[in-house]
Design an enzyme around this catalytic site. Structure first.
Site, PDB file in Angstrom:
ATOM      1  CB  CYS A 278      -0.917   0.108   1.208  1.00 18.22           C
ATOM      2  SG  CYS A 278      -1.924  -1.350   1.472  1.00 18.22           S
TER       3      CYS A 278
ATOM      4  CE  LYS B 268       9.324  -2.376 -10.218  1.00 17.45           C
ATOM      5  NZ  LYS B 268       9.698  -3.465 -11.122  1.00 17.45           N
TER       6      LYS B 268
ATOM      7  CG  ASN C 205       2.606   0.531   3.856  1.00 20.49           C
ATOM      8  OD1 ASN C 205       2.375  -0.619   3.497  1.00 20.49           O
ATOM      9  ND2 ASN C 205       3.822   1.043   3.848  1.00 20.49           N
ATOM     10  N   GLY C 206       0.940  -1.602   5.837  1.00 23.84           N
ATOM     11  CA  GLY C 206       1.544  -2.585   6.741  1.00 23.84           C
ATOM     12  C   GLY C 206       0.501  -3.522   7.312  1.00 23.84           C
TER      13      GLY C 206
ATOM     14  CD  GLU D  62      13.312 -12.982 -13.591  1.00 28.02           C
ATOM     15  OE1 GLU D  62      13.083 -13.505 -12.508  1.00 28.02           O
ATOM     16  OE2 GLU D  62      12.904 -11.847 -13.894  1.00 28.02           O
TER      17      GLU D  62
ATOM     18  CG  HIS E 170      15.378 -37.034 -10.513  1.00 25.53           C
ATOM     19  ND1 HIS E 170      15.816 -38.318 -10.293  1.00 25.53           N
ATOM     20  CD2 HIS E 170      16.413 -36.371 -11.089  1.00 25.53           C
ATOM     21  CE1 HIS E 170      17.077 -38.422 -10.691  1.00 25.53           C
ATOM     22  NE2 HIS E 170      17.454 -37.256 -11.183  1.00 25.53           N
TER      23      HIS E 170
ATOM     24  CE  LYS F  10       9.589 -10.668 -14.718  1.00 21.83           C
ATOM     25  NZ  LYS F  10      10.683 -10.567 -13.780  1.00 21.83           N
TER      26      LYS F  10
ATOM     27  CD  GLU G  12       6.436 -10.994 -11.746  1.00 20.81           C
ATOM     28  OE1 GLU G  12       7.315 -10.933 -12.620  1.00 20.81           O
ATOM     29  OE2 GLU G  12       6.405 -10.224 -10.786  1.00 20.81           O
TER      30      GLU G  12
ATOM     31  CD1 TRP H 298      -0.895  -5.842  -3.864  1.00 18.59           C
ATOM     32  CD2 TRP H 298      -0.546  -6.614  -1.796  1.00 18.59           C
ATOM     33  NE1 TRP H 298      -0.557  -7.177  -3.956  1.00 18.59           N
ATOM     34  CE2 TRP H 298      -0.341  -7.681  -2.694  1.00 18.59           C
ATOM     35  CE3 TRP H 298      -0.391  -6.869  -0.434  1.00 18.59           C
ATOM     36  CZ2 TRP H 298       0.025  -8.959  -2.291  1.00 18.59           C
ATOM     37  CZ3 TRP H 298      -0.031  -8.153  -0.028  1.00 18.59           C
ATOM     38  CH2 TRP H 298       0.173  -9.179  -0.959  1.00 18.59           C
TER      39      TRP H 298
ATOM     40  NE  ARG I  35       4.449   1.890  -0.779  1.00 16.83           N
ATOM     41  CZ  ARG I  35       5.648   1.710  -0.276  1.00 16.83           C
ATOM     42  NH1 ARG I  35       6.708   2.058  -0.948  1.00 16.83           N
ATOM     43  NH2 ARG I  35       5.807   1.188   0.915  1.00 16.83           N
TER      44      ARG I  35
HETATM   45  C1  AGP Z   1       9.684  -9.334 -10.152  1.00 20.25           C
HETATM   46  O1  AGP Z   1       9.198  -9.394 -11.450  1.00 20.25           O
HETATM   47  C2  AGP Z   1       8.676  -9.459  -9.136  1.00 20.25           C
HETATM   48  N1  AGP Z   1       7.660  -8.489  -9.285  1.00 20.25           N
HETATM   49  C3  AGP Z   1       9.067  -9.771  -7.714  1.00 20.25           C
HETATM   50  O2  AGP Z   1       9.389 -11.123  -7.679  1.00 20.25           O
HETATM   51  C4  AGP Z   1      10.227  -8.978  -7.094  1.00 20.25           C
HETATM   52  O3  AGP Z   1      11.414  -9.322  -7.704  1.00 20.25           O
HETATM   53  C5  AGP Z   1      10.279  -9.270  -5.590  1.00 20.25           C
HETATM   54  O4  AGP Z   1       9.098  -8.854  -4.995  1.00 20.25           O
HETATM   55  C6  AGP Z   1      11.458  -8.625  -4.920  1.00 20.25           C
HETATM   56  O5  AGP Z   1      11.415  -7.243  -5.053  1.00 20.25           O
HETATM   57  P1  AGP Z   1      12.664  -6.348  -4.715  1.00 20.25           P
HETATM   58  O6  AGP Z   1      13.703  -6.614  -5.716  1.00 20.25           O
HETATM   59  O7  AGP Z   1      12.155  -4.947  -4.756  1.00 20.25           O
HETATM   60  O8  AGP Z   1      13.115  -6.752  -3.343  1.00 20.25           O
END
Ligand code: AGP
Length: 634
Positions: free
Chosen positions: A2, A629, A106-107, A509, A532, A513, A516, A80, A27
């Site tokens: 948030c 983010k 926030n939190g 990764e 396995h 991606k 996400e 969020w 956020r």
């Molecule tokens: C990346 O595409 C993601 N949105 C997420 O995994 C991100 O890398 C993770 O939340 C860590 O964020 P940071 O690098 O700001 O710590």
């Protein structure tokens, strides 16, 4: 998570709050809301207006435009969801029963259940499922008590009420509070969640992050943990957790921390993918300038003593940053010869390994605000410094894209990846920046420890200098190839990514991606592990994307790919063109480079393919569902 923003000044607060919230939408964007206080016609009291809307900020903005929210003081929130669905009734601000106190937070308030039970037993009615709603009730009760002592309402009283209430709250939070009785005062408080005060001309602001302040002022005062601040049109008063007045000089915001525009790109993510050659070019210019001696081949911002006596390294990170850390660990171990482990920060903080001597702990977080990474680093620092034996003393390094973040304030040594602001929730150019930071570290350690001969160091340097050009060509080529391939994934439900050695994290990764932004289920595996268990998943409808770059495991990966092909999986290769790679049904070609630098190129088809699959499905690429983010809650 948030984002919160608060403002007091001479201008109408609502449009300014919306502007600030726009910079904080990264956020969270499940709902947005604001509350303002108008004192123009109520004999010194304020009239509280509260507007809330579910979904993105644009809905709140339209609501405020049509219905208005007058007043020179206000608080705003972009959410969020943690406690309670992303519905309007759970949107902030939350108010007490009388509607006189409004709070954004926030939190997470960890003891909200017991607090809520107590308040309900006193007859308080709750209208949301949030943890936040206990706060306005508690503050309103506190204010009643203070008024009962015969005191006149004032900003100091509101501050005192907030101090008394924060003393009973457990968890990590940042909050902003307004009260109709004090229409020229607002109070903010933080505990393990970021909050920065901005000192403007005739106005004072506070926000979860600096981009929300950058449009108003460059003079900032980051709040420290446990602090409470009173903001009025006359200035700010800052208090520590013991209630003592604090005096600190503000600092100046450096760089352009305001959200950039998309230029001609359809999405920020695509723009940021295209910015990667520049990210690499800047890194080369900053860290590999001409004329450095081979014993010290990378320009680094650290003192000699930083490197002395390090026997092992542990890296703490989450998500994409953890994938960068895994490539980093490969380089630090295999190229520089230092035993290195990577941990999920969220696991490490509750189950750290036994302490090892002479250990460097690296935290990797592009935002510099990830709660788990910050908490894991903090925990590690405390337990090491409590040990007493100097061999176990804490040594920390942070790798981040935000030199003004909480990480940068918490950790003594910082490597700023300097990738520029990244808006797309899916990390792309910051991932590249993190990888490059690890190449710099590995080269530095390898040459200092003489783990590699000068020719090997020189070869890697030469290859790294060529990366920006490789990236430029690759992005152009793969943008088209991936776009053409994307339509084939219209009905796909599962995708497997395979890689080995230094490219295993790139397979992880690639899968992250895709998950996400396209919501397709994807898994990344070390190619040798398929047989396995996961091989049972393979069939005609499951594409397998295999990263096969020449090097120690090239033949092995090709054999693993053959095993998948034998199960009728559609095989897509991320590999150089050549007779060996003819086994792939589809090839996303890469140039032949040394295995060391291959992750820097293999990431491009991963990013572009995910992007185009999501774009083809018409999804909200820059703000995918359920994500944010910056993950500032545990
Ligand atoms: C990346 O595409 C993601 N949105 C997420 O995994 C991100 O890398 C993770 O939340 C860590 O964020 P940071 O690098 O700001 O710590």
């Amino acid at each position: 998570m948030c984002g919160i923003v608060a403002i007091v000044g001479s201008r109408q607060a609502a449009p300014l709050l919306i502007d600030g919230l726009r910079q904080l939408e990264y956020r969270g964007y499940d709902s947005a809301g604001l509350a303002t206080l108008d004192s123009s016609s109520n004999c010194g009291k304020g009239v509280l207006t509260c507007k809330r809307a579910s979904g993105k900020l644009v809905h709140l903005s339209k609501l405020v435009d049509s219905e208005g929210a007058p007043g020179h003081l206000g608080i705003g929130h972009t959410r969020w969801a943690t406690h309670g669905k992303p519905e309007k009734r759970n949107a902030h601000p939350h108010r007490d029963v009388s509607g006189h106190v409004a709070v954004v937070q926030n939190g997470i308030i960890e003891n909200h259940r017991s607090l809520r039970k107590d308040l309900e037993s006193q007859g308080k009615k709750f209208v949301s499922d949030t943890d936040t709603e206990v706060i306005p009730h508690l503050i309103a009760d506190e204010l009643k008590l203070l008024q009962g002592e015969g005191r006149q309402p004032c900003g100091a009283m509101l501050k005192e009420a907030v101090q008394n209430v924060t003393a009973v709250l457990k968890g990590a939070y940042a909050l902003a509070v307004i009260w109709v009785e004090t229409p020229d005062a607002l109070v903010v408080a933080r505990k393990q969640a970021p909050l920065v005060i901005g000192l403007g001309e005739g106005e004072f602001l506070c926000a979860s992050d600096t981009p929300a302040l950058a449009g108003f002022t460059r003079t900032i005062l980051p709040m420290e943990d446990g602090e409470v601040a009173l903001l009025t049109p006359l200035g700010i008063e800052l208090y520590n957790s013991q209630g003592e007045r604090q005096k600190r000089s503000p600092s100046l915001l450096t760089g352009n921390s305001q959200v950039a525009d998309k230029r001609h790109f359809r999405h920020f993510m695509l723009k940021e993918i295209h910015e990667q050659p520049e990210t690499a070019e800047l890194w080369v210019a900053r860290h590999l300038p001409a004329g450095l001696p081979i014993e010290s081949p990378v320009a680094m911002p650290f003192e000699e003593s930083f490197y002395e006596g390090i026997e092992s390294i542990q890296i703490l990170a989450c998500g994409t940053s953890r994938h960068a850390a895994m490539v980093g660990a490969y380089l630090l171990e295999q190229f520089a010869g230092i035993p290195t482990s990577v941990f999920y920060a969220s696991e490490f903080r509750y189950a750290p390994p036994p302490l090892s001597p002479h250990t460097l702990t690296i935290g990797v977080t592009q935002s510099g605000e990830t709660a788990d990474t910050l908490a894991a680093l903090d925990m590690e620092e405390k337990r090491r410094n409590a040990h007493g034996d100097l061999a176990f003393a804490s040594r920390q390094l942070g790798i981040t894209n935000r030199s003004d973040s909480s990480l940068a304030r918490q950790v003594p040594n910082i490597l700023d990846i300097g990738a520029g602001i990244e808006v797309g929730v899916a990390a792309t150019k910051t991932f590249l920046g993190q990888l490059l930071a690890f190449y710099g570290l590995a080269l530095t350690f390898a040459s200092r420890r003489q783990n590699r001969c000068p020719t090997e160091i020189q070869d890697l340097l030469t290859e790294l200098k060529a990366v920006p050009n490789h990236l430029r060509k690759l992005i152009q080529k793969h943008d088209q190839l991936s776009e053409a391939l994307a339509s084939r994934f219209a009905e796909t439900q599962d995708v497997i990514f395979l890689g080995r050695g230094i490219n295993y994290p790139i397979a992880l990764e690639g899968a992250l991606k895709l998950k996400e932004i396209s919501y397709i289920h994807a898994e990344g595996y070390p190619a040798g592990e398929m047989k396995h268990g996961p091989i049972a998943l393979l069939e005609r409808r499951v594409p397998v994307i295999s990263i096969a770059m020449p090097g120690v495991v090239f033949d092995k990966v090709l054999s693993n790919a053959q095993e998948a092909k034998a199960r009728e999986a559609q095989l897509i290769g991320v590999a150089p063109e050549g007779p060996e790679t003819e086994i792939f049904d589809e090839l996303l070609p890469l140039p032949v480079v040394s295995e060391w630098i291959s992750p820097l190129l293999a990431l491009i088809p991963m990013q572009l393919l995910s992007y185009h699959i999501a774009a083809h499905r018409g999804l909200d690429i820059d703000q995918p569902r359920n994500l944010a983010k910056s993950v500032t809650v545990e």
